[in-house]
Design a protein around this motif. Structure first.
Motif, short mmCIF file in Angstrom:
data_model
loop_
_atom_site.label_atom_id
_atom_site.label_comp_id
_atom_site.label_asym_id
_atom_site.label_seq_id
_atom_site.Cartn_x
_atom_site.Cartn_y
_atom_site.Cartn_z
N GLU A 103 0.83 -1.20 0.00
CA GLU A 103 0.00 0.00 0.00
C GLU A 103 0.87 1.25 0.00
O GLU A 103 0.57 2.23 -0.70
N LEU A 104 1.96 1.23 0.75
CA LEU A 104 2.86 2.38 0.80
C LEU A 104 3.49 2.62 -0.58
O LEU A 104 3.58 3.78 -1.03
N ASN A 105 3.91 1.56 -1.24
CA ASN A 105 4.47 1.71 -2.59
C ASN A 105 3.42 2.22 -3.58
O ASN A 105 3.72 3.05 -4.44
N LYS A 106 2.20 1.73 -3.45
CA LYS A 106 1.12 2.19 -4.32
C LYS A 106 0.87 3.67 -4.12
O LYS A 106 0.71 4.44 -5.10
N THR A 139 1.29 6.76 -6.92
CA THR A 139 0.07 7.42 -7.40
C THR A 139 -0.14 8.82 -6.83
O THR A 139 -1.08 9.50 -7.23
N HIS A 140 0.73 9.25 -5.93
CA HIS A 140 0.60 10.59 -5.34
C HIS A 140 1.86 11.40 -5.64
O HIS A 140 2.90 11.23 -4.99
N PRO A 141 1.79 12.28 -6.63
CA PRO A 141 2.99 12.99 -7.11
C PRO A 141 3.62 13.90 -6.07
O PRO A 141 4.79 14.27 -6.22
N SER A 142 2.89 14.26 -5.03
CA SER A 142 3.49 15.14 -4.01
C SER A 142 4.68 14.48 -3.33
O SER A 142 5.54 15.17 -2.78
N LEU A 143 4.75 13.15 -3.37
CA LEU A 143 5.86 12.44 -2.72
C LEU A 143 7.09 12.32 -3.60
O LEU A 143 8.10 11.78 -3.16
#
Length: 382
Positions: A271-274, A278-282
């Motif tokens: 889930e953390l990798n997903k 999928t969240h460009p802020s990271l």
């Protein structure tokens, strides 16, 4: 190699242009003389008992350049990780002995030449020195690597998580120091093979405390790693929380997944990798101050850290409580915000304690939040 590429897997090769083994069938005294290595053991023998390449010789540099190009061109390798770059920059890796200008020139020509011939190649420097410009373009006087391993971040972070909760306030700024130098280079945060061998213990086993405490902390640790600016490197076995050190003669301990706490940890890592993908802020502004902002880095006694990661499309605020007791934290904002919970390391799905955290938080100026012990939370800010 093509099978890897068909499955969207890139392959990075470990390439060692610093030194070579002394085996009789290798390059040592290749023609009966020190052809590839130095004739003087003071600079010719490395700390590992191997032979240092003599980078002042054109034929030696040509051999190394051609070898690397061959792997990239013929085998379609996607990138190279150069080992012990500090031993190229400085004589014997010792800055007190001065820079090895011939080896530095070799690295610059090596990187520049490979980029010209195979532009998509990724070049990584495993470098523990403080030499500046490792990831700066050669045209600007740098070494021309794409990324550098942030070994300082790795050492400081793991050292912090080995401390007891009572000790951590005194070492609080081990986790803030990295952002004081982070924009000097393009960094990778490495939990590599080096950290899970030779009696160093695995990542989870380095965590302070008893069995369940280790799991709680390693989940919070990985959320801190994934929220911190920089690319990520995580060695095999870490994703199932292996306690046995890496052994190249054995496969990972897949049998651990029969145990619920290990299985739930694997689901947590998925889930953390997903979320990371999928969240460009990271990741969008990893190497720009536009992408990171401290909210609070002065909660020394409570071991709380809060920061934001930003992209063009969204903002994530990350909360961390690395103490062994629940904490109440007052979150203050300049403008009204709505926080939507994205990931909670303490969720019962991941063998946490199932704290009933609010899925959505509305705040105008400030709000009190409960941060569970040894936990991390990501919230999307609206």
């Amino acid at each position: 190699m093509e099978k890897c590429h068909e499955n969207n897997i890139a392959v990075i090769l470990d390439f060692v242009p610093v030194h070579f083994a002394i085996d009789g069938f290798g390059l040592n005294n290749y023609d009966g003389t020190p052809l590839y290595n130095y004739p003087n053991d003071a600079v010719g023998k490395s700390e590992w008992g191997t032979c240092n390449f003599q980078h002042s010789r054109g034929d030696v540099c040509s051999f190394l350049n051609s070898s690397a190009y061959y792997w990239l061109k013929e085998y379609h390798i996607d990138g190279l990780r150069l080992d012990a770059v500090g031993n190229l920059i400085y004589w014997q890796g010792n800055s007190g002995r001065g820079e090895n200008r011939e080896a530095i020139r070799f690295v610059q020509n090596f990187n520049k030449g490979l980029k010209q011939r195979v532009p998509h190649t990724l070049l990584f420097a495993e470098d523990s020195s403080s030499y500046q410009g490792v990831t700066r373009p050669v045209e600007q006087g740098g070494l021309g690597f794409d990324y550098k391993w942030d070994l300082g971040w790795m050492n400081d972070t793991l050292d912090y998580f080995m401390k007891t909760p009572e000790e951590r306030p005194s070492f609080y700024h081990k986790l803030t120091f990295s952002m004081m130098y982070f924009y000097n280079e393009h960094f990778i945060l490495p939990f590599s093979h080096d950290e899970v061998v030779h009696g160093k213990k695995t990542i989870i086993d380095k965590m302070y405390g008893e069995y369940e405490e280790k799991f709680a902390q390693v989940k919070a640790l990985y959320m801190y790693m994934f929220a911190h600016p920089g690319k990520k490197l995580n060695f095999m076995g870490n994703e199932i929380a292996m306690f046995r050190e890496w052994d190249e003669t054995k496969e990972p301990d897949w049998f651990l997944l029969k145990y619920p706490i290990h299985d739930s940890f694997l689901h947590f890592m998925r889930e953390l990798n997903k979320i990371y993908l999928t969240h460009p802020s990271l990741s969008q502004y990893d190497f720009s101050e536009r992408g990171f902002k401290w909210v609070d880095c002065h909660q020394e006694q409570d071991c709380i850290y809060v920061f934001k990661r930003m992209s063009d499309k969204e903002t994530i605020v990350a909360f961390f409580n690395f103490h062994n007791v629940d904490k109440t934290y007052t979150y203050k904002v300049d403008h009204p915000e709505t926080l939507t919970l994205l990931l909670n390391s303490d969720n019962e799905l991941y063998s946490g304690k199932s704290h009933n955290l609010d899925k959505e938080i509305h705040t105008k100026n400030e709000i009190e939040m409960t941060l569970p012990a040894y936990s991390a939370q990501f919230y999307i800010v609206k």
